[in-house]
Design an enzyme around this catalytic site. Structure first.
Site, mmCIF file in Angstrom:
data_model
loop_
_atom_site.group_PDB
_atom_site.id
_atom_site.type_symbol
_atom_site.label_atom_id
_atom_site.label_comp_id
_atom_site.label_asym_id
_atom_site.label_seq_id
_atom_site.Cartn_x
_atom_site.Cartn_y
_atom_site.Cartn_z
ATOM 1 N N ALA A 9 1.088 -1.229 0.131
ATOM 2 C CA ALA A 9 -0.006 -0.054 -0.110
ATOM 3 C C ALA A 9 0.892 1.324 -0.166
ATOM 4 O O ALA A 9 2.015 1.106 0.319
ATOM 5 C CB ALA A 9 -0.731 0.014 1.213
ATOM 6 N N GLY A 20 0.803 -5.167 0.682
ATOM 7 C CA GLY A 20 -0.277 -5.408 -0.144
ATOM 8 C C GLY A 20 -0.030 -5.746 -1.467
ATOM 9 O O GLY A 20 -0.816 -6.143 -2.343
ATOM 10 N N GLU A 65 0.030 -9.248 -1.113
ATOM 11 C CA GLU A 65 -1.535 -9.592 -1.036
ATOM 12 C C GLU A 65 -2.338 -9.809 -2.211
ATOM 13 O O GLU A 65 -3.114 -10.740 -2.546
ATOM 14 C CB GLU A 65 -2.563 -8.822 -0.109
ATOM 15 N N GLU A 75 3.955 -5.483 7.293
ATOM 16 C CA GLU A 75 3.142 -4.339 7.880
ATOM 17 C C GLU A 75 3.321 -4.322 9.384
ATOM 18 O O GLU A 75 3.266 -3.278 9.897
ATOM 19 C CB GLU A 75 1.764 -4.838 7.599
HETATM 20 C C1 LIG Z 1 -9.892 2.727 8.453
HETATM 21 C C2 LIG Z 1 -9.089 2.942 6.984
HETATM 22 C C3 LIG Z 1 -9.285 1.522 6.548
HETATM 23 C C4 LIG Z 1 -7.903 1.531 5.462
HETATM 24 C C5 LIG Z 1 -7.926 0.089 5.072
HETATM 25 C C6 LIG Z 1 -6.747 -0.258 4.552
HETATM 26 C C7 LIG Z 1 -6.730 -1.232 3.709
HETATM 27 C C8 LIG Z 1 -5.609 -1.763 3.426
HETATM 28 C C9 LIG Z 1 -5.057 -2.875 2.684
HETATM 29 C C10 LIG Z 1 -4.045 -3.368 2.557
HETATM 30 C C11 LIG Z 1 -2.879 -3.045 3.396
HETATM 31 C C12 LIG Z 1 -1.723 -3.470 2.971
HETATM 32 C C13 LIG Z 1 -0.703 -2.793 3.976
HETATM 33 C C14 LIG Z 1 0.659 -2.398 3.309
HETATM 34 O O1 LIG Z 1 0.818 -2.685 2.239
HETATM 35 S S1 LIG Z 1 1.748 -1.240 4.091
HETATM 36 C C15 LIG Z 1 3.138 -1.375 3.162
HETATM 37 C C16 LIG Z 1 3.926 -2.786 3.285
HETATM 38 N N1 LIG Z 1 5.336 -2.513 2.563
HETATM 39 C C17 LIG Z 1 6.078 -2.122 3.192
HETATM 40 O O2 LIG Z 1 6.306 -1.958 4.365
HETATM 41 C C18 LIG Z 1 7.567 -2.007 2.381
HETATM 42 C C19 LIG Z 1 8.000 -0.541 2.414
HETATM 43 N N2 LIG Z 1 9.227 -0.383 1.718
HETATM 44 C C20 LIG Z 1 10.711 -0.835 1.931
HETATM 45 O O3 LIG Z 1 10.475 -1.489 2.838
HETATM 46 C C21 LIG Z 1 11.549 -0.501 1.123
HETATM 47 O O4 LIG Z 1 11.354 0.627 0.316
HETATM 48 C C22 LIG Z 1 11.832 -1.662 -0.058
HETATM 49 C C23 LIG Z 1 10.763 -2.031 -0.852
HETATM 50 C C24 LIG Z 1 12.660 -2.761 0.773
HETATM 51 C C25 LIG Z 1 13.060 -0.946 -0.981
HETATM 52 O O5 LIG Z 1 13.932 -0.405 -0.098
HETATM 53 P P1 LIG Z 1 15.136 0.632 -0.837
HETATM 54 O O6 LIG Z 1 15.457 0.174 -2.030
HETATM 55 O O7 LIG Z 1 16.248 0.986 0.388
HETATM 56 O O8 LIG Z 1 14.364 1.909 -0.977
HETATM 57 P P2 LIG Z 1 13.575 2.972 0.040
HETATM 58 O O9 LIG Z 1 13.216 2.379 1.100
HETATM 59 O O10 LIG Z 1 14.775 4.249 -0.001
HETATM 60 O O11 LIG Z 1 12.400 3.590 -1.084
HETATM 61 C C26 LIG Z 1 12.504 4.538 -2.069
HETATM 62 C C27 LIG Z 1 11.493 5.493 -1.959
HETATM 63 O O12 LIG Z 1 10.201 4.852 -2.082
HETATM 64 C C28 LIG Z 1 9.360 5.246 -1.011
HETATM 65 N N3 LIG Z 1 8.727 4.097 -0.394
HETATM 66 C C29 LIG Z 1 8.921 2.819 -0.411
HETATM 67 N N4 LIG Z 1 7.919 1.965 -0.120
HETATM 68 C C30 LIG Z 1 6.869 2.618 -0.218
HETATM 69 C C31 LIG Z 1 5.189 2.354 0.236
HETATM 70 N N5 LIG Z 1 5.114 1.306 0.392
HETATM 71 N N6 LIG Z 1 4.694 3.453 0.083
HETATM 72 C C32 LIG Z 1 4.996 4.830 -0.170
HETATM 73 N N7 LIG Z 1 6.219 4.917 -0.348
HETATM 74 C C33 LIG Z 1 7.023 4.027 -0.559
HETATM 75 C C34 LIG Z 1 10.489 5.445 0.348
HETATM 76 O O13 LIG Z 1 9.679 6.381 1.203
HETATM 77 C C35 LIG Z 1 11.470 6.154 -0.716
HETATM 78 O O14 LIG Z 1 10.936 7.579 -0.825
HETATM 79 P P3 LIG Z 1 11.914 8.722 -0.976
HETATM 80 O O15 LIG Z 1 12.823 8.443 -2.024
HETATM 81 O O16 LIG Z 1 11.130 9.842 -1.270
HETATM 82 O O17 LIG Z 1 12.761 8.652 0.441
#
Ligand SMILES: CCCCCCCC/C=C\C=C\CC(=O)SCCNC(=O)CCNC(=O)[C@H](O)C(C)(C)COP(=O)(O)OP(=O)(O)OC[C@H]1O[C@@H](n2cnc3c(N)ncnc32)[C@H](O)[C@@H]1OP(=O)(O)O
Length: 731
Positions: A60, A101, A104, A124
Site C-alpha cells: 500500500a 499489499g 496480497e 506491515e
Molecule cells: C480505516 C481505514 C481503512 C483503511 C483500509 C486499509 C486497507 C489496507 C489494505 C492493505 C494494506 C496493506 C498494507 C501495506 O501494504 S503497508 C506497506 C507494506 N510494505 C512495506 O512496508 C515496504 C516498504 N518499503 C520498503 O521496505 C523499502 O522501500 C523496499 C521495498 C525494501 C526498498 O528499499 P530501498 O531500495 O532501500 O528503497 P527506499 O526504502 O529508500 O524507498 C525508495 C522510496 O520509495 C518510498 N517507498 C517505499 N515503499 C513505499 C510505500 N509502500 N509507500 C510509499 N512510499 C514508499 C520510500 O519512502 C522512498 O521514498 P523517498 O525516495 O522519497 O525517500
C-alpha cells in the site's frame, strides 16, 4: 497508474508508479479498470499482473495511511477479490520485491512466479499495522499457520526460493530470465486448468489443529522480542482466526484488527519511523552544503587505528562494505587477538550463509594488519578507535597527519570528545570529522557522523556515503560534548542514579523501562556494557569521587548535583555481567538478580546523607528518565547540533534500542503533548533548582508551547527558525 497490453491472448497489466509501485489510490483505480477490461475481452484467455521498472508493487502507499484517501475505493482487497474470482487464470509475475499489499494481490492471483533474486513478505507489523487485504487469511492457507505466524508477526523479507519451498511460489525464474516472457508462457499453459484449488480462500489451513500450541509459542516469542508492541499480538490473534473461522469471518477479524491498529498511537509512531529512517540520509548543513550538491570522495582503502572492541567491529563494517581494510595495532598480542576475532567473525558469517565463499575469501584478503603508522600511507580514510582520551587522540592525529596522503580523511570514533580540537593539531581540518559507531559496531545499525567546524562538503558527503555503504542508519550531527546521543543520554543515566538515592532500587527503575518497551532497563544495560566504561570516562573528566580534593561534598561536582553511586559500584569490583556482578548479580546465566549487597550500598549511602527514602511512582520514574532527555533534545535542535527531531529519534532507535513503537524520545513527547511535557519539566525545575540544569526548560520547547501548543512535529523547526530569524525575537 497501470499499463495494459494484450500479447498472444494474454492480458498484461503492469503497475507503473515509480519508484516502488506502491498501490496508491490512482493505481488501485487503474488496476481494477484493466482487470475488468481483461475479464470482459473475449480474446483474452489469461491475465498477468506485474510491476514496471524496479519492482513488483511493494505494498500500500504508506503516505496514504491516516489520511482519508486510504479509505477511497477501490481498496486493495477489492483488487485481490477480483483477481481471485476471475474466470481466467491470473498470474503474478514478481521481480524485485512483492511486499505487503503487493504480496496480497499476488496471493489473490491463481499462480505466482518470481525471479530468483526477488523477495516476498508481509512487513506491515513493522509499520504497527497488519496485512489488511486478506493476507492474514490466505498466507496461512498456503504456507501453513506456523510459517505464516513467523512471517507476519516479525515482518521479514524472504527469498523466492524459500517461498517456492513452502508452496507460495509456483515457479522460480533463474537470473537473467525475462519475468514477463516467462509469465506469458506460464499463463498460456494455465488456460483450461481447474482454478478451484488455486483460489486460496477456498482451501483450509494445513496445520490448523496445532493452533493453540502455535499461538502460545509465537505469543511468547513476540512478547520477548517486541516488548510493549501491539501489532505483533494483534497479527497473531487475527491469523488464529484463519484456523478457527470461515474465510469470510477471518476477513472480518482482519478488518477489526486493522481498525484497532490504525487507530493506535503505535502505528503512527512506526509509520513516522519508516519515513524518518529515509529522511536522515537527506542531510543538509544549512547555508553550506547538502546531500544533493556535495560529491563524496571514492574510498577504496580504509585504515582503522586500534583493535579493541570498537576497532574490530569497525574493521568488520569496512570489510563488509568492500573496502581494503588496514588495521593498525602496535601491541602484538592485541593485534593477534583482534585479527583472529575479525577472521573468526567472517567465518561465522560464511557458515550462517550471510556471505558466500567468494565474499569470505575477498574479505579475508582485504584485511591487512599493520604494526606501524607507515602502513597507513595508502588509505583514503582512517578511523581512529582508541581509548577515549583527548591527549592520546591528538597524538594519533599528529602521526596520521604525517603519514597519510594529503587527500585522506582523518576520522575519529570518539563518543564524546571535541572533533575541532583534534582537527586543530592537523594541517587539514577540512578533512577531519567524527564517525561515532555504537558497540558492537558490526551489529548496531547506527552511525552518528560528526561534522567539524571546518569539515568540507566533500568530507561530510564521504562519511555519509560510507555509512550508507555499510548499510547503517547514518545521521549527521554537529560537534559538542557527547554530540547528540551521549549528550542527551547522560541525563537519562544521571536521573536513574538520583532515583536510587531518593528511594528506588535498580530493578524498580528497570521494570518501568521494560514496561515502556525497552528490551533492557538502564541498570541491566549498564551491566551488559560494563560499569568500568562509564567510570573511565568520568575519570578522564576528573569527576570520580576519588579524584576530588578533601572536603569536596560527595554529592556535588562544582555547583552541580552528582551521584557517586556508580563510582562506588565500580570500586567494589562490580564491573557488570563480565564480572558476574554489577548493579545485579548473575548466577550462571545472564539473568539479572537483585543483589542485597547493592541494596546495602544504596541504603548505607542514604543513611550517611540523611536521605529519607520515599516511594517513587512508575509515572514519576518514567518522566524523570525521559523528560530531561527530551528537554535536552530541544536544546540540541535549538543549537543546530541536530537538524530535525527525526534525526534524534533515529539516533535513539538505532543506537540506544529505543522502542520503535513510541517513535523515539522526540516523537514520544509529541504524542504526550508538548504542553504536558513542559509542565512536568517546569515543576521539576522549581524543585531541583540550579544544581540540576538539565531541568531548566528549553527555550525552544517553551516557545513552541507558548505560541503553538502541540504543533505537528514536522513543523517544529520551521516555526521556531522563522521566529528566531526575526530581529526582535529574543530567542
Ligand atoms: C480505516 C481505514 C481503512 C483503511 C483500509 C486499509 C486497507 C489496507 C489494505 C492493505 C494494506 C496493506 C498494507 C501495506 O501494504 S503497508 C506497506 C507494506 N510494505 C512495506 O512496508 C515496504 C516498504 N518499503 C520498503 O521496505 C523499502 O522501500 C523496499 C521495498 C525494501 C526498498 O528499499 P530501498 O531500495 O532501500 O528503497 P527506499 O526504502 O529508500 O524507498 C525508495 C522510496 O520509495 C518510498 N517507498 C517505499 N515503499 C513505499 C510505500 N509502500 N509507500 C510509499 N512510499 C514508499 C520510500 O519512502 C522512498 O521514498 P523517498 O525516495 O522519497 O525517500
Amino acid at each position: 497508474m497501470a499499463k495494459y497490453s494484450v500479447e498472444n491472448e494474454v492480458a498484461v497489466i503492469a503497475v507503473d508508479n515509480p519508484p516502488m509501485n506502491a498501490l496508491s489510490h490512482h493505481v488501485r483505480k487503474s488496476l481494477l479498470k484493466y482487470l475488468k477490461e481483461a475479464e470482459s475481452d473475449e480474446k483474452v484467455t489469461s491475465i498477468v499482473l506485474c510491476g514496471d521498472g524496479r519492482t513488483f508493487p511493494v505494498g500500500a502507499d504508506i503516505k496514504e495511511f491516516h489520511k482519508s484517501v486510504s479509505k477511497l475505493g477501490p481498496t486493495i482487497l477489492d483488487i485481490v477479490d477480483a483477481l481471485e474470482k476471475s474466470k481466467k487464470p491470473t498470474i503474478a509475475a514478481i521481480h524485485g520485491n512483492a511486499l505487503g499489499g503487493g504480496l496480497e494481490i499476488a496471493l489473490g492471483c491463481h499462480y505466482r512466479i518470481a525471479m530468483t533474486n526477488s523477495k516476498v513478505g508481509l512487513p506491515e507489523v513493522k509499520l504497527g499495522i497488519l496485512p489488511g487485504a486478506g493476507g492474514t487469511q490466505r498466507l496461512p492457507r498456503v504456507i501453513g499457520l506456523d510459517n505464516a505466524m513467523q512471517w507476519i508477526a516479525y515482518g521479514g523479507h524472504h527469498s523466492a526460493g524459500i517461498g517456492a519451498s513452502l508452496g507460495l511460489i509456483d515457479r522460480v525464474v533463474p537470473q537473467g530470465g525475462n519475468i514477463r516472457e516467462h509469465a506469458i508462457l506460464f499463463a498460456k499453459a494455465a488456460v483450461g486448468k481447474s482454478l478451484g484449488q488455486r483460489r486460496l480462500s477456498n482451501i483450509s489451513v494445513p496445520d490448523a489443529a496445532k493452533v493453540e500450541s502455535l499461538m502460545a509459542k509465537h505469543l511468547k516469542e513476540v512478547s520477548k522480542k517486541s516488548r510493549g508492541a501491539l501489532a505483533p499480538i494483534v497479527c497473531l490473534q487475527v491469523i488464529k482466526s484463519s484456523a478457527l473461522l470461515s474465510y469470510q469471518e477471518g476477513l472480518e477479524s482482519e478488518r477489526q484488527g486493522m481498525f484497532t491498529l490504525l487507530a493506535s498511537s503505535q502505528s503512527r509512531a512506526q509509520i513516522y519511523s519508516f519515513f524518518a529512517e529515509r529522511q536522515v540520509s537527506k542531510w543538509s548543513v544549512p547555508g553550506v552544503t547538502n546531500y544533493q550538491n556535495a560529491v563524496p570522495m571514492k574510498v577504496k582503502a580504509v585504515g582503522v587505528v586500534g583493535l579493541g572492541t570498537m576497532g574490530r567491529g569497525i574493521a568488520i563494517c569496512c570489510l563488509r562494505a568492500g573496502k581494503i581494510t588496514y588495521v593498525l595495532e602496535m601491541n602484538t598480542k592485541a593485534q593477534t587477538a583482534g585479527v583472529k576475532y575479525i577472521r573468526g567473525y567472517i567465518e561465522t558469517m560464511r557458515k550462517r550463509k550471510q556471505i558466500n565463499d567468494q565474499q569470505s575469501s575477498m574479505m579475508n584478503n582485504a584485511l591487512i594488519p599493520v604494526d606501524n603508522y607507515n602502513g597507513l600511507k595508502n588509505v583514503d580514510l582512517v578511523i581512529e578507535a582508541v581509548f577515549e582520551s583527548m591527549k592520546i587522540k591528538k597524538e594519533i592525529f599528529k602521526k596520521l597527519e604525517k603519514v597519510c596522503k594529503p587527500s585522506a580523511i582523518l576520522a575519529s570514533n570518539t563518543s564524546t570528545l571535541n572533533i575541532d580540537e583534534m582537527a586543530s593539531v592537523t594541517k587539514r581540518p577540512q578533512k577531519v570529522a567524527g564517525m561515532h559507531f555504537f558497540a558492537p559496531a558490526h551489529i548496531m545499525m547506527l552511525l552518528e557522523n560528526i561534522r567539524g567546524e571546518k569539515s568540507s562538503p566533500e568530507t561530510i558527503a564521504t562519511i555519509m556515503d560510507l555509512g550508507k555503504q555499510m548499510r547503517k542508519t547514518t545521521v549527521l550531527v554537529g560537534n559538542c560534548h557527547g554530540f547528540v546521543g551521549n549528550r542527551m543520554f547522560a541525563y537519562y543515566t544521571a536521573e536513574s542514579s538520583f532515583l536510587l538515592e531518593e528511594g528506588a532500587y535498580p530493578k524498580q527503575v528497570d521494570d518501568v523501562l521494560l514496561d515502556y518497551g525497552f528490551a533492557m532497563g538502564r541498570f541491566q544495560v549498564g551491566d551488559l556494557s560494563g560499569t568500568d566504561i562509564g567510570y573511565k570516562i568520568r575519570r578522564e573528566r576528573g569527576l570520580t569521587h576519588k579524584q576530588q580534593p578533601a572536603g569536596t561534598p560527595e554529592r556535588k561536582r562544582g555547583d552541580r548535583r552528582y551521584s557517586p553511586l556508580d563510582d562506588f559500584l565500580y570500586e567494589k569490583g562490580r564491573y557488570g555481567l563480565k564480572a558476574r556482578k554489577g548493579w545485579y548479580k548473575y548466577e550462571g546465566s545472564r539473568t539479572p538478580i537483585p543483589d542485597p549487597e547493592v541494596r546495602k550500598m544504596i541504603d548505607d549511602f542514604r543513611k550517611r546523607h540523611n536521605i529519607n527514602p520515599r516511594h517513587i511512582s512508575p509515572e514519576e520514574t518514567l518522566q524523570r528518565m525521559i523528560f530531561p532527555l527530551v528537554n535536552e533534545g530541544f536544546n540540541v535542535l535549538d543549537e543546530g547540533i541536530a537538524a530535525n527531531p527525526w534525526d534524534i529519534d533515529m539516533i535513539f532507535q538505532h543506537g540506544y534500542a529505543w522502542p520503535r513503537h513510541t517513535g523515539g524520545p522526540m516523537y514520544y513527547a509529541y504524542t504526550i503533548g508538548l504542553p504536558q511535557v513542559l509542565k512536568v519539566i517546569e515543576e521539576r525545575w522549581k524543585l531541583a533548582g540550579a544544581s540540576e540544569p538539565h531541568w531548566k526548560p528549553s527555550k525552544m520547547l517553551t516557545w513552541l508551547v507558548e505560541h503553538h501548543g502541540n504543533p505537528d512535529i514536522n513543523d517544529w523547526i520551521k516555526l521556531y527558525k522563522e521566529r528566531k530569524s526575526q530581529p526582535n525575537s529574543n530567542l
